[in-house]
Design an enzyme around this catalytic site. Structure first.
Site, PDB file in Angstrom:
ATOM      1  N   GLY A  32      -4.083  -1.618  -3.459  1.00 42.34           N
ATOM      2  CA  GLY A  32      -2.831  -2.349  -3.682  1.00 42.34           C
ATOM      3  C   GLY A  32      -2.174  -1.977  -4.997  1.00 42.34           C
ATOM      4  CB  CYS A  33      -3.495  -1.734  -8.438  1.00 39.30           C
ATOM      5  SG  CYS A  33      -3.983  -3.474  -8.588  1.00 39.30           S
ATOM      6  CB  THR A  34      -3.119   3.074  -5.918  1.00 41.26           C
ATOM      7  OG1 THR A  34      -4.303   3.064  -6.718  1.00 41.26           O
ATOM      8  CG2 THR A  34      -2.617   4.495  -5.770  1.00 41.26           C
TER       9      THR A  34
ATOM     10  CE  LYS B  72     -12.070  -2.423 -10.915  1.00 36.30           C
ATOM     11  NZ  LYS B  72     -13.261  -2.735 -10.139  1.00 36.30           N
TER      12      LYS B  72
ATOM     13  CB  ALA C 205       1.000   2.270  -9.904  1.00 35.63           C
TER      14      ALA C 205
END
Length: 155
Positions: free
Chosen positions: A45-47, A40, A50
């Protein structure tokens, strides 16, 4: 669908990016491609994942490697995420999870006792020949971008 094993041809895809531009696997022929799936936009975590790929942009340029992040949220979400964190690579909107399914990243997950379908954190390194060179399952964010870079350098 099952994951794609190293040595197998990577399945084709066609998805819009954060600016609405459509990207296809064949657009990246003859160069390494990092195709990473994440759950998402703009979650911790995704940030972090990325931003790690963002911070290695000089390495990706030097090795002529393209980076594509894929999740199921729409192009507007991708644009907001990219702008907020200064992401300098392409994010693809797989709203119908067709590509995530084709690559085995659409999986049953569970949280707080509930099960649901969602995108698993996984990464594919696709070689210049269009075949999967390496796959990372159940990715742990810390050190992941560096592990992928080491694999790119080993190609």
């Amino acid at each position: 669908m099952a994951v794609i094993e190293p040595g197998q041809k990577a399945p084709g895809f066609s998805l819009p990016d954060q600016d609405g531009v459509v990207h296809r696997l064949k657009d990246y022929a003859d160069r390494p491609l990092i195709l990473y799936f994440y759950p998402k936009d703009d979650t911790p975590g995704c940030t972090k994942e990325a931003c790690a790929f963002r911070d290695h942009q000089p390495d990706w340029k030097r090795t002529k490697t393209a980076v594509l992040g894929v999740s199921v949220l729409d192009t507007a979400s991708k644009a907001k995420f990219a702008k907020k964190h200064g992401l300098n690579f392409t994010l693809l909107a797989d709203v119908e999870h067709e590509v995530a399914d084709r690559y085995g990243a659409w999986k049953k997950k569970s949280m707080y006792g509930k099960t649901y379908m969602g995108v698993a954190r996984m990464t594919y390194l696709i070689g210049p020949d269009g075949k999967v060179a390496q796959r990372w399952d159940d990715v742990k964010v810390d050190g992941h971008a560096e592990a992928v870079l080491a694999a790119v350098l080993a190609l």
